[in-house]
Design an enzyme around this catalytic site. Structure first.
Site, PDB file in Angstrom:
ATOM      1  N   GLU A  14       0.847  -1.195   0.000  1.00  0.00           N
ATOM      2  CA  GLU A  14       0.000   0.000   0.000  1.00  0.00           C
ATOM      3  C   GLU A  14       0.878   1.240   0.000  1.00  0.00           C
ATOM      4  OE1 GLU A  14      -3.590   0.664   2.695  1.00  0.00           O
ATOM      5  OE2 GLU A  14      -2.180   2.144   3.505  1.00  0.00           O
ATOM      6  N   ARG A  36     -15.614   2.568   3.997  1.00  0.00           N
ATOM      7  CA  ARG A  36     -16.452   3.667   4.460  1.00  0.00           C
ATOM      8  C   ARG A  36     -15.628   4.934   4.512  1.00  0.00           C
ATOM      9  NH1 ARG A  36     -18.154   4.794  10.540  1.00  0.00           N
ATOM     10  NH2 ARG A  36     -15.941   5.306  10.437  1.00  0.00           N
TER      11      ARG A  36
END
Length: 289
Positions: free
Chosen positions: A11, A102
């Site tokens: 990442e 989210r």
């Protein structure tokens, strides 16, 4: 997925300075040489500017470096028009993978109303682009806002049922908690691959921030490393890397689908791990673009 050869992925996050931009390209060039299964790109703090940050960097990874890229999309900060536009842009970049979240709630950043939960975004993307591979986030030690374990697993099952193809965990340091979580998922009928998110701790500032802010359980072995080497940078780095390597080997040995390294935009730790235990991973990307 071949369980004997789990995936390795990384990442990175979009830089917000000129120096950071120069650094991330050097980092990505070095990560490319490790043949990761994919590289995911997070959102910047300015979540309304995803096309100019997340997608731009993901496009570079996918089309210049030829490494499969996954773009992070935060449900709380996007509306249906934005997501439709982003999906079109991803198509044009030949990126057909994303991570639906989210998103962390930041008081100073206005939220949108279209997608209250990640499952809402997953459902929308799956309907619009059924060919896309959608990853979801999960918490081996329960989401901080979940009332209990049963509720947390139920919400996670909703993500998978909505169209999520794989799960990537938040960072953790206690492997037993990961495998307990994995068993709970299996009991709930969650059958998608669960990739373990690992953040090697290699400096004092990083360790202090983690100790103060994380909800993850910090085992005695981890805390002992910090206590002994807090003021010895070289030894802290060596011991922190060794802890991460031991953690990864144990995860792979016990059947984790893959390892996702949170690189903090630095390649050195990933390179060290690859040099030490790289033969345990796939040698080339398994996820199709």
């Amino acid at each position: 997925m071949n369980v004997n050869h789990p995936s390795l992925s990384f990442e990175v996050f979009p830089p917000n300075t000129a120096a950071g931009t120069a650094n991330i390209k050097e980092t990505l060039d070095r990560l490319q040489a490790l043949n990761p299964n994919f590289i995911s790109v997070t959102c910047s703090n300015n979540k309304s500017n995803i096309e100019e940050t997340t997608l731009k960097l993901a496009g570079y990874i996918n089309n210049t470096l030829k490494v499969p890229a996954i773009a992070h999309l935060p449900a709380a900060y996007l509306n249906t028009q934005q997501v439709t536009r982003i999906l079109t842009e991803l198509d044009s970049l030949h990126i057909h993978q994303l991570l639906a979240l989210r998103g962390d709630i930041i008081p100073e950043v206005p939220r949108k109303d279209d997608f209250k939960y990640a499952s809402d975004l997953i459902r929308f993307v799956h309907a619009q682009k059924p060919g896309f591979k959608i990853s979801g986030a999960c918490y081996p030690e329960i989401h901080p806002e979940s009332p209990d374990l049963v509720s947390d697993i139920r919400y996670l099952k909703q993500k998978v049922d909505a169209g999520c193809n794989q799960l990537i965990t938040q960072l953790f340091f206690d492997n037993d908690r990961f495998f307990t979580f994995k068993e709970n998922c299996a009991l709930a009928g969650i059958k998608v691959p669960i990739i373990a998110g690992i953040m090697p701790i290699t400096n004092r500032k990083q360790a202090l921030r983690l100790i103060k802010t994380t909800s993850a359980h910090l085992p005695k072995k981890f805390l002992a490393i910090f206590d002994k080497y807090e003021h010895d940078p070289a030894s802290l780095r060596t011991a922190g890397l060794a802890y991460a390597v031991d953690q990864i080997v144990d995860l792979i040995t016990r059947g984790a689908a893959g390892i996702h390294l949170y690189t903090m935009n630095h390649a050195e730790t990933a390179i060290n791990i690859q040099n030490t235990i790289g033969s345990l991973f796939n040698s080339s990307a398994q996820l199709n673009n």
